[in-house]
Design a protein around this motif. Structure first.
Motif, PDB file in Angstrom:
ATOM      1  N   HIS A 138      63.803  -1.107 -14.339  1.00  0.00           N
ATOM      2  CA  HIS A 138      64.899  -0.393 -13.672  1.00  0.00           C
ATOM      3  C   HIS A 138      64.825  -0.472 -12.149  1.00  0.00           C
ATOM      4  O   HIS A 138      65.803  -0.125 -11.479  1.00  0.00           O
ATOM      5  CB  HIS A 138      64.894   1.088 -14.080  1.00  0.00           C
ATOM      6  N   VAL A 139      63.692  -0.870 -11.621  1.00  0.00           N
ATOM      7  CA  VAL A 139      63.490  -0.914 -10.164  1.00  0.00           C
ATOM      8  C   VAL A 139      62.982  -2.294  -9.776  1.00  0.00           C
ATOM      9  O   VAL A 139      61.956  -2.750 -10.286  1.00  0.00           O
ATOM     10  CB  VAL A 139      62.481   0.157  -9.695  1.00  0.00           C
ATOM     11  N   GLU A 140      63.698  -2.952  -8.889  1.00  0.00           N
ATOM     12  CA  GLU A 140      63.233  -4.222  -8.338  1.00  0.00           C
ATOM     13  C   GLU A 140      62.436  -3.954  -7.069  1.00  0.00           C
ATOM     14  O   GLU A 140      62.773  -3.050  -6.296  1.00  0.00           O
ATOM     15  CB  GLU A 140      64.415  -5.138  -7.999  1.00  0.00           C
ATOM     16  N   HIS A 141      61.411  -4.767  -6.841  1.00  0.00           N
ATOM     17  CA  HIS A 141      60.616  -4.644  -5.616  1.00  0.00           C
ATOM     18  C   HIS A 141      60.367  -6.041  -5.082  1.00  0.00           C
ATOM     19  O   HIS A 141      59.840  -6.902  -5.794  1.00  0.00           O
ATOM     20  CB  HIS A 141      59.286  -3.933  -5.899  1.00  0.00           C
ATOM     21  N   ASP A 142      60.759  -6.275  -3.838  1.00  0.00           N
ATOM     22  CA  ASP A 142      60.668  -7.632  -3.296  1.00  0.00           C
ATOM     23  C   ASP A 142      59.229  -8.145  -3.248  1.00  0.00           C
ATOM     24  O   ASP A 142      58.985  -9.350  -3.387  1.00  0.00           O
ATOM     25  CB  ASP A 142      61.323  -7.716  -1.914  1.00  0.00           C
ATOM     26  N   VAL A 143      58.261  -7.264  -3.086  1.00  0.00           N
ATOM     27  CA  VAL A 143      56.860  -7.692  -3.051  1.00  0.00           C
ATOM     28  C   VAL A 143      56.450  -8.279  -4.397  1.00  0.00           C
ATOM     29  O   VAL A 143      55.822  -9.355  -4.466  1.00  0.00           O
ATOM     30  CB  VAL A 143      55.940  -6.516  -2.671  1.00  0.00           C
ATOM     31  N   ASP A 144      56.802  -7.591  -5.487  1.00  0.00           N
ATOM     32  CA  ASP A 144      56.452  -8.089  -6.818  1.00  0.00           C
ATOM     33  C   ASP A 144      57.134  -9.433  -7.089  1.00  0.00           C
ATOM     34  O   ASP A 144      56.534 -10.351  -7.660  1.00  0.00           O
ATOM     35  CB  ASP A 144      56.862  -7.078  -7.886  1.00  0.00           C
ATOM     36  N   GLU A 145      58.399  -9.553  -6.680  1.00  0.00           N
ATOM     37  CA  GLU A 145      59.134 -10.805  -6.884  1.00  0.00           C
ATOM     38  C   GLU A 145      58.466 -11.956  -6.137  1.00  0.00           C
ATOM     39  O   GLU A 145      58.307 -13.058  -6.671  1.00  0.00           O
ATOM     40  CB  GLU A 145      60.578 -10.655  -6.412  1.00  0.00           C
ATOM     41  N   PHE A 146      58.087 -11.688  -4.875  1.00  0.00           N
ATOM     42  CA  PHE A 146      57.470 -12.745  -4.081  1.00  0.00           C
ATOM     43  C   PHE A 146      56.125 -13.154  -4.660  1.00  0.00           C
ATOM     44  O   PHE A 146      55.825 -14.346  -4.790  1.00  0.00           O
ATOM     45  CB  PHE A 146      57.305 -12.313  -2.629  1.00  0.00           C
ATOM     46  N   ARG A 147      55.299 -12.169  -4.987  1.00  0.00           N
ATOM     47  CA  ARG A 147      53.981 -12.483  -5.554  1.00  0.00           C
ATOM     48  C   ARG A 147      54.124 -13.390  -6.781  1.00  0.00           C
ATOM     49  O   ARG A 147      53.456 -14.415  -6.900  1.00  0.00           O
ATOM     50  CB  ARG A 147      53.265 -11.206  -5.958  1.00  0.00           C
ATOM     51  N   GLN A 148      54.982 -12.994  -7.707  1.00  0.00           N
ATOM     52  CA  GLN A 148      55.127 -13.741  -8.951  1.00  0.00           C
ATOM     53  C   GLN A 148      55.665 -15.146  -8.693  1.00  0.00           C
ATOM     54  O   GLN A 148      55.150 -16.132  -9.230  1.00  0.00           O
ATOM     55  CB  GLN A 148      56.063 -12.987  -9.904  1.00  0.00           C
ATOM     56  N   ALA A 149      56.702 -15.244  -7.856  1.00  0.00           N
ATOM     57  CA  ALA A 149      57.301 -16.549  -7.582  1.00  0.00           C
ATOM     58  C   ALA A 149      56.318 -17.465  -6.867  1.00  0.00           C
ATOM     59  O   ALA A 149      56.219 -18.667  -7.176  1.00  0.00           O
ATOM     60  CB  ALA A 149      58.569 -16.373  -6.739  1.00  0.00           C
ATOM     61  N   ALA A 150      55.561 -16.922  -5.912  1.00  0.00           N
ATOM     62  CA  ALA A 150      54.616 -17.740  -5.148  1.00  0.00           C
ATOM     63  C   ALA A 150      53.487 -18.245  -6.035  1.00  0.00           C
ATOM     64  O   ALA A 150      53.122 -19.432  -5.990  1.00  0.00           O
ATOM     65  CB  ALA A 150      54.059 -16.937  -3.980  1.00  0.00           C
ATOM     66  N   ARG A 151      52.916 -17.357  -6.848  1.00  0.00           N
ATOM     67  CA  ARG A 151      51.793 -17.769  -7.695  1.00  0.00           C
ATOM     68  C   ARG A 151      52.228 -18.797  -8.729  1.00  0.00           C
ATOM     69  O   ARG A 151      51.514 -19.768  -9.009  1.00  0.00           O
ATOM     70  CB  ARG A 151      51.180 -16.545  -8.367  1.00  0.00           C
ATOM     71  N   THR A 152      53.417 -18.615  -9.283  1.00  0.00           N
ATOM     72  CA  THR A 152      53.922 -19.577 -10.265  1.00  0.00           C
ATOM     73  C   THR A 152      54.164 -20.931  -9.615  1.00  0.00           C
ATOM     74  O   THR A 152      53.775 -21.984 -10.155  1.00  0.00           O
ATOM     75  CB  THR A 152      55.225 -19.056 -10.897  1.00  0.00           C
ATOM     76  N   ALA A 153      54.807 -20.939  -8.449  1.00  0.00           N
ATOM     77  CA  ALA A 153      55.115 -22.194  -7.759  1.00  0.00           C
ATOM     78  C   ALA A 153      53.849 -22.917  -7.332  1.00  0.00           C
ATOM     79  O   ALA A 153      53.753 -24.156  -7.449  1.00  0.00           O
ATOM     80  CB  ALA A 153      56.004 -21.915  -6.548  1.00  0.00           C
ATOM     81  N   LEU A 154      52.866 -22.182  -6.824  1.00  0.00           N
ATOM     82  CA  LEU A 154      51.621 -22.814  -6.392  1.00  0.00           C
ATOM     83  C   LEU A 154      50.861 -23.394  -7.582  1.00  0.00           C
ATOM     84  O   LEU A 154      50.237 -24.460  -7.466  1.00  0.00           O
ATOM     85  CB  LEU A 154      50.756 -21.796  -5.646  1.00  0.00           C
ATOM     86  N   ALA A 155      50.912 -22.716  -8.734  1.00  0.00           N
ATOM     87  CA  ALA A 155      50.249 -23.246  -9.920  1.00  0.00           C
ATOM     88  C   ALA A 155      50.912 -24.549 -10.357  1.00  0.00           C
ATOM     89  O   ALA A 155      50.237 -25.521 -10.732  1.00  0.00           O
ATOM     90  CB  ALA A 155      50.303 -22.223 -11.051  1.00  0.00           C
ATOM     91  N   GLU A 156      52.231 -24.609 -10.300  1.00  0.00           N
ATOM     92  CA  GLU A 156      52.942 -25.833 -10.655  1.00  0.00           C
ATOM     93  C   GLU A 156      52.634 -26.946  -9.662  1.00  0.00           C
ATOM     94  O   GLU A 156      52.495 -28.115 -10.033  1.00  0.00           O
ATOM     95  CB  GLU A 156      54.444 -25.568 -10.709  1.00  0.00           C
ATOM     96  N   ASP A 157      52.527 -26.576  -8.381  1.00  0.00           N
ATOM     97  CA  ASP A 157      52.224 -27.590  -7.369  1.00  0.00           C
ATOM     98  C   ASP A 157      50.815 -28.138  -7.549  1.00  0.00           C
ATOM     99  O   ASP A 157      50.572 -29.336  -7.364  1.00  0.00           O
ATOM    100  CB  ASP A 157      52.370 -26.981  -5.966  1.00  0.00           C
ATOM    101  N   ASP A 158      49.875 -27.272  -7.921  1.00  0.00           N
ATOM    102  CA  ASP A 158      48.497 -27.715  -8.136  1.00  0.00           C
ATOM    103  C   ASP A 158      48.397 -28.720  -9.280  1.00  0.00           C
ATOM    104  O   ASP A 158      47.509 -29.576  -9.304  1.00  0.00           O
ATOM    105  CB  ASP A 158      47.591 -26.511  -8.442  1.00  0.00           C
TER     106      ASP A 158
END
Length: 699
Positions: free
Chosen positions: A550-570
C-alpha cells in the motif's frame, strides 16, 4: 602545479604594485595583468592608495574587471572617480562599461544614455575604442529586440578587436556570440565560440573571462543533451566565482539549477536557484534574479503551489526588459500545474510572440507544446508538428525525447510513450523529472497508482493520491519524523524502543508520546479513516514498518532495481546476444533514474549517515557499470556522461579520470581529452601523487 587560488594571485600582484616607488607607473606597466587577476578587494585597495582623480586608463580597467566579476555597484562608483581630463578613448570605454552595468539591471534608459555618450567620445578618439563601444551597443540592441543590429555590432567589434590586437575585447565578443548562438538554437556554434574564446583566454589570462566561457560552454552542452558535462562546466565556473567572492556565482548557480531541473533533480535544482537568487539580490542583477525566480517556481510548483505563485507575482514587479520568453513559458507551466489554464494560455501565447522576436527556437517549441496540451489536441496538430521540427533543428536529444512523450500522450500511444521514457533514462534523466512543472508533469509521467508514496532521495516528501501532503496537515512534527525513520529502515522494520530513542534521545518514559505520534501518523496517511489502522503502518513481531503493498518508497525501489541490474551486468552478455545487452543496459538506466539525490538530503542526523553512504555507493556502482558496458560495446561517447557523473561525486578517483580520458580519445574528442587530462593531473598534484603521462593513456 595547479594555479594559485584567485585571491593569492591577486594579492601577490597588488603587493608588487603598491610596494613600488611609483605605484601608478608600476600599475601602468602591469596593466594587462591587473585586468586579468585583480578581484574586488584588490581593485578597491589599489584605487584607495592612489590620489584622486584617477586616470581613465586605470579606471576603465577597474570598472571592466568589477563588472565582469558581477560587482555592479562598485563598477559604477569606480567609474565616477575618473579624471574628466582623461583621454576620450578611455572615457568611451568607461561609459561602455556603465552601459553594460545598466543592461544587467534591466535599466534600458540608462544603458542607452551611456552607450550614446560612449559613441560620441569614441568619435572624438577616432575609433580608438570602437570595438568596446560596439559590444555595449550590441547588448542594447538585443534588449530592444533588434537582432540584426545585435549581430552587426558584434561582427564589427570582432573585426576591430582582431585588427587592433585587443584580445580582451575579442574574448568578450566570443563569449557573447556563444550566448547569442544559444538563444538562436545553434548549440554547436555556441560550443565553437566558447572554445575559440578559451584559446584567446590563454593569451589574456583573464580569470573571470575563463569562468564566463565555461559558463557559456555549460549552457551549450546542456542544449546538446550532454547534461553531466554541462553540470561539471557550470560547477567549474561557480567554483571560481565563489572563491573570488563574485556575485556572478549567482549566474552559475542559476545555470546549475537549470541543468539539474532538466535532469529531474528537483531538490538540488531548488537549492541552486535559491543560491542564485541570494547572490543576484546583492547587486540588483535582474538578468540572473528573474530567471532564477522562474526556475524555482518551476521546480517547486507541484509540491508548493502557493509559494510558486508568489514567485511569479514577484517576477511581475521586476523590469519588463528581463522577462524573456523562457520566463513566460515557466510562468505558463506553473499556472497549468496550479490549476489556472487561462493564465497559462495567456503566458504561452505571449511567449510565442516574444520567442519569435529573438528567434528563440527552444521556447517557441515549448510554447506550442503548452498550447497543444491546453487544447488537448491530437498528435496531428500542426503546432505540434512545428514544435517537432524546431526541436530537431536544434538537435537537443532530451527535448526531442520529451516532445515524443507529449506527442505520444496526445496521440494516446503507449508504446511510443515507453520508448520516449527509456530514451530519457539513457541520457541520465531521473524519475523526479515528473515532479517539476513542465511537459512531463502535465502528462503525468512519474505519477503512481499507490495511495501513499514516500520520497526520501533528495528532499523528504509524502504523496497521498499523487498530491503532496502539505506541512500544515501534519498534526505534529514528531509524526513527520517518525515516518521518516520508519521508512528509512525499510522492510526490516524498527522496534518501538529504538524509534522512541531516535525521536527523544536520552529521554525516559515516552511510551505515551510515541503512541500519540503514531496515531497522528496514521491519521495523516489515512485522514478519512477508510482503512484499518494497520493498512499503511503495521506492527508485526514488535517491529514497525510500512505496508509495501500500500505504500511505495523510492529507497526500496532504487535498492531493488540497482541490485537486480548489477547482478545481470555481472553475468555479462553472451557473445552476439544483442537482446540481452539491450535488456541489461535498460535495467541499469532504470536503476540510475531512480537515484534522485542523496538520502535525506540536508538531514543532519547520525541515523541517516550510514544509509546515505550505502545508497550513494550503490548509485556509483550503477554509474560505473553503465560506463563500462558502453565502453565494452564500443560506444565511448555514451560512457562519457556516466564517467563525468562519477568524477563529480569523487573528483580524486584516478581510475575514473583515466577511463574518462581514454573514452574521450576513443571518441575522437581530442581537445576535450586534453582538458580532462589536465584536470586529472591537477587533482593528482593536489594529492601529491604523480600523474601518469598523456602518452601512457590508452586510446
Amino acid at each position: 602545479m595547479t594555479e594559485p587560488a584567485p585571491h593569492e594571485a591577486a594579492d601577490a600582484l597588488l603587493a608588487d604594485v603598491l610596494q613600488a616607488t611609483e605605484p601608478l607607473e608600476r600599475a601602468r606597466a602591469r596593466a594587462p595583468e591587473l585586468t586579468a587577476l585583480l578581484l574586488r578587494d584588490q581593485w578597491l585597495a589599489l584605487l584607495d592608495r592612489l590620489p584622486a582623480p584617477v586616470p581613465g586608463w586605470l579606471v576603465w580597467r577597474a570598472a571592466y574587471g568589477l563588472h565582469h566579476l558581477g560587482h555592479l555597484r562598485d563598477a559604477e562608483l569606480v567609474a565616477e572617480r575618473v579624471d574628466p581630463a582623461s583621454a576620450p578613448a578611455d572615457l568611451a570605454r568607461i561609459h561602455a562599461v556603465r552601459a553594460a552595468v545598466a543592461w544587467n539591471r534591466g535599466d534600458q534608459d540608462a544603458a542607452r544614455r551611456h552607450a550614446d555618450r560612449a559613441t560620441e567620445l569614441d568619435r572624438i578618439a577616432a575609433g580608438a575604442a570602437q570595438g568596446v563601444v560596439d559590444v555595449a551597443l550590441a547588448l542594447l540592441s538585443a534588449a530592444e529586440g533588434d537582432r540584426d543590429a545585435n549581430q552587426r555590432y558584434y561582427d564589427r567589434a570582432r573585426a576591430w578587436a582582431e585588427r587592433t590586437g585587443d584580445d580582451l575585447t575579442l574574448e568578450r565578443v566570443l563569449n557573447n556570440l556563444s550566448s547569442r548562438a544559444l538563444e538562436e538554437g545553434d548549440p554547436e556554434a555556441a560550443v565553437a565560440a566558447a572554445i575559440a574564446g578559451q584559446q584567446v583566454n590563454l593569451r589574456t589570462g583573464h580569470q573571470s573571462g575563463l569562468a564566463l566561457l565555461r559558463h557559456n560552454l555549460a549552457e551549450a552542452l546542456m542544449t546538446l543533451g550532454r547534461l553531466d558535462e554541462a553540470l561539471t562546466a557550470a560547477n567549474q565556473a561557480r567554483t571560481f566565482y565563489v572563491s573570488a567572492g563574485s556575485p556572478n556565482a549567482g549566474g552559475s548557480w542559476q545555470l546549475a539549477g537549470d541543468v539539474q531541473a532538466v535532469l529531474g533533480l528537483a531538490t538540488q535544482a531548488a537549492a541552486s536557484f535559491r543560491h542564485a537568487i541570494e547572490a543576484a539580490q546583492v547587486e540588483g542583477d535582474a538578468q540572473t534574479l528573474v530567471p532564477s525566480l522562474a526556475g524555482l517556481a518551476l521546480v517547486t510548483a507541484p509540491r508548493e503551489p502557493a509559494a510558486a505563485t508568489a514567485l511569479l507575482a514577484r517576477i511581475e514587479r521586476e523590469p519588463i526588459a528581463v522577462r524573456s520568453a523562457s520566463v513566460l513559458t515557466a510562468a505558463a507551466w506553473v499556472h497549468l500545474c496550479t490549476g489556472d489554464p487561462e493564465r497559462a494560455r495567456a503566458q504561452a501565447e505571449l511567449a510565442v510572440v516574444e520567442s519569435g522576436k529573438v528567434n528563440d527556437l527552444t521556447r517557441m517549441a515549448e510554447s506550442l507544446e503548452i498550447l497543444c496540451l491546453l487544447d488537448r489536441t491530437g498528435a496531428d496538430d500542426p503546432r505540434l508538428r512545428e514544435a517537432d521540427q524546431l526541436r530537431r533543428r536544434i538537435g537537443d536529444p532530451i527535448r526531442i525525447a520529451i516532445h515524443r512523450l507529449v506527442a505520444a500522450h496526445l496521440g494516446a500511444d503507449p508504446v511510443e510513450r515507453r520508448l520516449a521514457v527509456a530514451e530519457l533514462r539513457s541520457h541520465g534523466v531521473v524519475a523526479d523529472v515528473g515532479q517539476i512543472a513542465g511537459q512531463l508533469h502535465a502528462i503525468g509521467v512519474g505519477a503512481t497508482t499507490a495511495p501513499v508514496r514516500i520520497h526520501s532521495l533528495g528532499r523528504f516528501a509524502v504523496l497521498r493520491d499523487n498530491q503532496p501532503v502539505p506541512v500544515d496537515e501534519w498534526p505534529s512534527r514528531k509524526a513527520h519524523e517518525a515516518l521518516r525513520l520508519i521508512a528509512a529502515h525499510g522492510p526490516a522494520g524498527l522496534t518501538r524502543a529504538r524509534l522512541a530513542e531516535l525521536l527523544w534521545p536520552g529521554t525516559r518514559e515516552v511510551s505515551n508520546r510515541l503512541s500519540v505520534a503514531l496515531s497522528h501518523l496514521r491519521v495523516t496517511l489515512d485522514p478519512t479513516r477508510t482503512h484499518p489502522s494497520n493498512h499503511f503502518l503495521r506492527t508485526s513481531g514488535g517491529l514497525l514498518s510500512l505496508a509495501p503493498e500500500h505504500v511505495e518508497h523510492d529507497v526500496d525501489e532504487f535498492r531493488q532495481a540497482a541490485r537486480t541490474a548489477l547482478a545481470e551486468d555481472d553475468a555479462r552478455t553472451p557473445p552476439g546476444d544483442a537482446e540481452h545487452a539491450r535488456r541489461v543496459l535498460a535495467a541499469l538506466e532504470t536503476a540510475a533514474s531512480l537515484y534522485t539525490g542523496p538520502f535525506a538530503d540536508g538531514e543532519d542526523a547520525d541515523w541517516a549517515d550510514d544509509i546515505r553512504e550505502e545508497l550513494a555507493r550503490l548509485a556509483r556502482q550503477v554509474h560505473r557499470a553503465l560506463a563500462g558496458r558502453h565502453l565494452r560495446q564500443g560506444a565511448p561517447d555514451a560512457a562519457v556522461p556516466w564517467l563525468t557523473r562519477l568524477l563529480r561525486a569523487d573528483p580524486y578517483d584516478e581510475p575514473d579520470h583515466l577511463t574518462l580520458v581514454g573514452a574521450l580519445r576513443a571518441a575522437g574528442r581530442y581537445g576535450e581529452a586534453r582538458l580532462a587530462y589536465r584536470r586529472y593531473a591537477e587533482r593528482m598534484d593536489e594529492l601529491g601523487v604523480p600523474a601518469q603521462s598523456w602518452d601512457a593513456e590508452p586510446a
